[in-house]
Design a protein around this motif. Structure first.
Motif, PDB file in Angstrom:
ATOM      1  N   ALA A 127       0.711  -1.175   0.019  1.00 23.69           N
ATOM      2  CA  ALA A 127      -0.073  -0.170  -0.103  1.00 23.69           C
ATOM      3  C   ALA A 127       0.907   1.310   0.053  1.00 23.69           C
ATOM      4  N   LEU A 128       1.957   1.224   0.828  1.00 23.02           N
ATOM      5  CA  LEU A 128       2.753   2.300   1.034  1.00 23.02           C
ATOM      6  C   LEU A 128       3.591   2.614  -0.280  1.00 23.02           C
ATOM      7  N   ALA A 129       4.077   1.657  -0.725  1.00 20.45           N
ATOM      8  CA  ALA A 129       5.168   1.663  -1.935  1.00 20.45           C
ATOM      9  C   ALA A 129       4.200   2.070  -3.175  1.00 20.45           C
ATOM     10  N   GLY A 130       3.137   1.569  -3.355  1.00 18.12           N
ATOM     11  CA  GLY A 130       2.310   1.524  -4.536  1.00 18.12           C
ATOM     12  C   GLY A 130       1.748   2.833  -4.608  1.00 18.12           C
ATOM     13  N   SER A 131       1.191   3.089  -3.538  1.00 14.98           N
ATOM     14  CA  SER A 131       0.539   4.662  -3.651  1.00 14.98           C
ATOM     15  C   SER A 131       1.493   5.968  -3.406  1.00 14.98           C
ATOM     16  N   LEU A 132       2.727   5.695  -2.902  1.00 14.32           N
ATOM     17  CA  LEU A 132       3.846   6.577  -3.043  1.00 14.32           C
ATOM     18  C   LEU A 132       4.160   6.885  -4.658  1.00 14.32           C
ATOM     19  N   MET A 194      -3.812   1.909  -9.300  1.00 19.83           N
ATOM     20  CA  MET A 194      -5.104   2.517  -8.781  1.00 19.83           C
ATOM     21  C   MET A 194      -4.696   4.009  -8.492  1.00 19.83           C
ATOM     22  N   ALA A 195      -3.524   4.217  -7.794  1.00 16.93           N
ATOM     23  CA  ALA A 195      -3.090   5.381  -7.394  1.00 16.93           C
ATOM     24  C   ALA A 195      -2.738   6.558  -8.263  1.00 16.93           C
ATOM     25  N   MET A 196      -2.350   6.047  -9.662  1.00 18.82           N
ATOM     26  CA  MET A 196      -2.105   6.887 -10.556  1.00 18.82           C
ATOM     27  C   MET A 196      -3.605   7.372 -11.349  1.00 18.82           C
ATOM     28  N   SER A 197      -4.568   6.479 -10.950  1.00 20.32           N
ATOM     29  CA  SER A 197      -6.036   6.977 -11.560  1.00 20.32           C
ATOM     30  C   SER A 197      -6.550   7.880 -10.467  1.00 20.32           C
ATOM     31  N   ASP A 202     -11.138  14.725  -9.360  1.00 20.06           N
ATOM     32  CA  ASP A 202     -11.240  16.217  -8.896  1.00 20.06           C
ATOM     33  C   ASP A 202     -10.945  16.772  -7.486  1.00 20.06           C
ATOM     34  N   TYR A 203     -11.540  15.536  -6.725  1.00 19.51           N
ATOM     35  CA  TYR A 203     -11.214  16.060  -5.164  1.00 19.51           C
ATOM     36  C   TYR A 203     -10.028  15.941  -4.766  1.00 19.51           C
ATOM     37  N   VAL A 204      -8.831  15.186  -5.575  1.00 18.37           N
ATOM     38  CA  VAL A 204      -7.708  15.319  -5.097  1.00 18.37           C
ATOM     39  C   VAL A 204      -6.996  16.382  -5.690  1.00 18.37           C
ATOM     40  N   HIS A 205      -7.291  17.124  -7.016  1.00 19.58           N
ATOM     41  CA  HIS A 205      -6.991  18.202  -7.459  1.00 19.58           C
ATOM     42  C   HIS A 205      -7.449  19.429  -6.541  1.00 19.58           C
ATOM     43  N   ALA A 206      -8.723  19.397  -5.896  1.00 16.92           N
ATOM     44  CA  ALA A 206      -9.185  20.411  -4.945  1.00 16.92           C
ATOM     45  C   ALA A 206      -8.533  20.341  -3.689  1.00 16.92           C
ATOM     46  N   ALA A 207      -7.889  19.170  -3.431  1.00 17.33           N
ATOM     47  CA  ALA A 207      -7.205  18.865  -2.009  1.00 17.33           C
ATOM     48  C   ALA A 207      -5.681  19.818  -2.140  1.00 17.33           C
ATOM     49  N   ILE A 217      -3.172  13.655   1.655  1.00 21.26           N
ATOM     50  CA  ILE A 217      -3.969  13.260   0.598  1.00 21.26           C
ATOM     51  C   ILE A 217      -3.893  11.822   0.423  1.00 21.26           C
ATOM     52  N   ILE A 218      -2.635  11.029   0.408  1.00 19.96           N
ATOM     53  CA  ILE A 218      -2.594   9.751   0.321  1.00 19.96           C
ATOM     54  C   ILE A 218      -3.314   9.092   1.218  1.00 19.96           C
ATOM     55  N   LYS A 219      -3.357   9.448   2.485  1.00 25.79           N
ATOM     56  CA  LYS A 219      -3.978   8.842   3.645  1.00 25.79           C
ATOM     57  C   LYS A 219      -5.416   8.800   3.911  1.00 25.79           C
TER      58      LYS A 219
END
Length: 314
Positions: A127-132, A194-197, A202-207, A217-219
């Motif tokens: 989870a950590l390596a893939g999301s980062l 999944m993280a790349m998608s 929009d909510y990630v860009h807003a954050a 944001i990741i958490k």
């Protein structure tokens, strides 16, 4: 009419997963949390609930069962070698006079602990390596992908077979480390995709626009949206790691004497499996039942977390 950054963030940032129409009707008239919705869906999965009950009973048997017998797992009864189940030895005695019941439960304890701890560590690394890698991209993504590719091409079983007897002979925690090190790569690749998608939502860009730190944001937004995958991955890893540890120990590469696991119990009993089946069948049956229950629970949790799953509806 223009919207403030806070309004943009509130509109663009969805819940982890919207409840389905049925659950909205169930929850009408009173507030209900997502956790209660997941629990309600899980309780409707009869197979998953039954598997959970059986798994709890297996844990209780592993840790409370030894108190029901007077024999210790490393105690010898030379007068009853290879005798069958009776009032004193519930599952009989092996070829050197050890109580099969006590020895198997001791091995089950170690296999369960290794499976649970290594599964949690494996999924956490993925989870950590893939999301980062998926969120930051660039050199972080390149470095994580390089490590994944390197570990995938290495002969994991051979490395475990070489290192385990040396390191696991000191403490079984080294076996957890080795199993986790060679078990996270496939899930890490899936989480990365999944993280790349999700980073384009929009909510990630807003954050980002509001100045929310990247790790927050990741958490708060990436990992919760992967909860279904990660929870199912943990349950699958528990069964897979128990089988891996049992296999390594069966061939002498895992848990080392005088410690004991299901693999060492089955390895000692294997020559007697056809002539004295009581020595072998108790441990083998517990292994199969444990892995089966974990797999069924994983399927039920996936259906409970995913509101679009047909089996999670009323």
């Amino acid at each position: 009419m223009s919207m403030s950054p806070q309004e943009i963030f509130e509109v663009a940032s969805p819940a982890v997963a919207e409840p389905d129409a049925t659950d909205q009707r169930v929850a009408a008239g009173q507030p209900i949390t997502r956790g209660r919705l997941i629990l309600r869906r899980f309780l409707r999965q009869k197979s998953g609930l039954a598997a959970l009950v059986v798994l709890v009973l297996i844990f209780l048997l592993a840790y409370l069962g030894p108190y029901l017998t007077q024999w210790k797992f490393d105690e010898f009864d030379q007068a009853t070698i290879l005798s069958g189940p009776d009032g004193s030895h519930f599952m009989g005695v092996d070829e050197v006079g050890r109580d099969v019941y006590a020895r198997t439960l001791k091995g089950l304890q170690k296999s369960l602990v290794i499976g649970l701890v290594a599964a949690l560590v494996t999924t956490t690394i993925a989870a950590l390596a893939g999301s980062l890698a998926g969120y930051f991209g660039k050199f972080v993504d390149t470095g994580v992908v390089w490590v994944i590719d390197l570990l995938l091409v290495l002969p994991g079983f051979l490395i475990l077979a070489i290192l385990s007897p040396v390191l696991a002979g000191k403490t079984w925690l080294w076996l957890v480390v080795l199993l986790s090190l060679f078990g996270w790569m496939v899930t890490g690749r899936v989480v990365r995709g999944m993280a790349m998608s999700l980073r384009e939502r929009d909510y990630v860009h807003a954050a980002k626009f509001m100045g929310v730190p990247s790790m927050t944001i990741i958490k708060r937004h990436l990992l919760p949206n992967m909860a279904s995958l990660l929870i199912v991955d943990v349950t699958i890893n528990v069964g897979g790691i128990i089988l891996a540890e049992t296999g390594l120990s069966f061939f002498g590469f895992g848990v080392q004497p005088p410690d004991v696991s299901l693999g060492t119990v089955l390895s000692d009993a294997q020559p007697l499996a056809t002539t004295y089946p009581h020595v072998f069948m108790f441990g083998a049956g517990l292994l199969v039942l444990t892995v089966l229950c974990v797999s069924v629970i994983g399927d039920a949790l996936r259906d409970a977390i995913d509101p679009s799953s047909g089996s999670s509806r009323l």
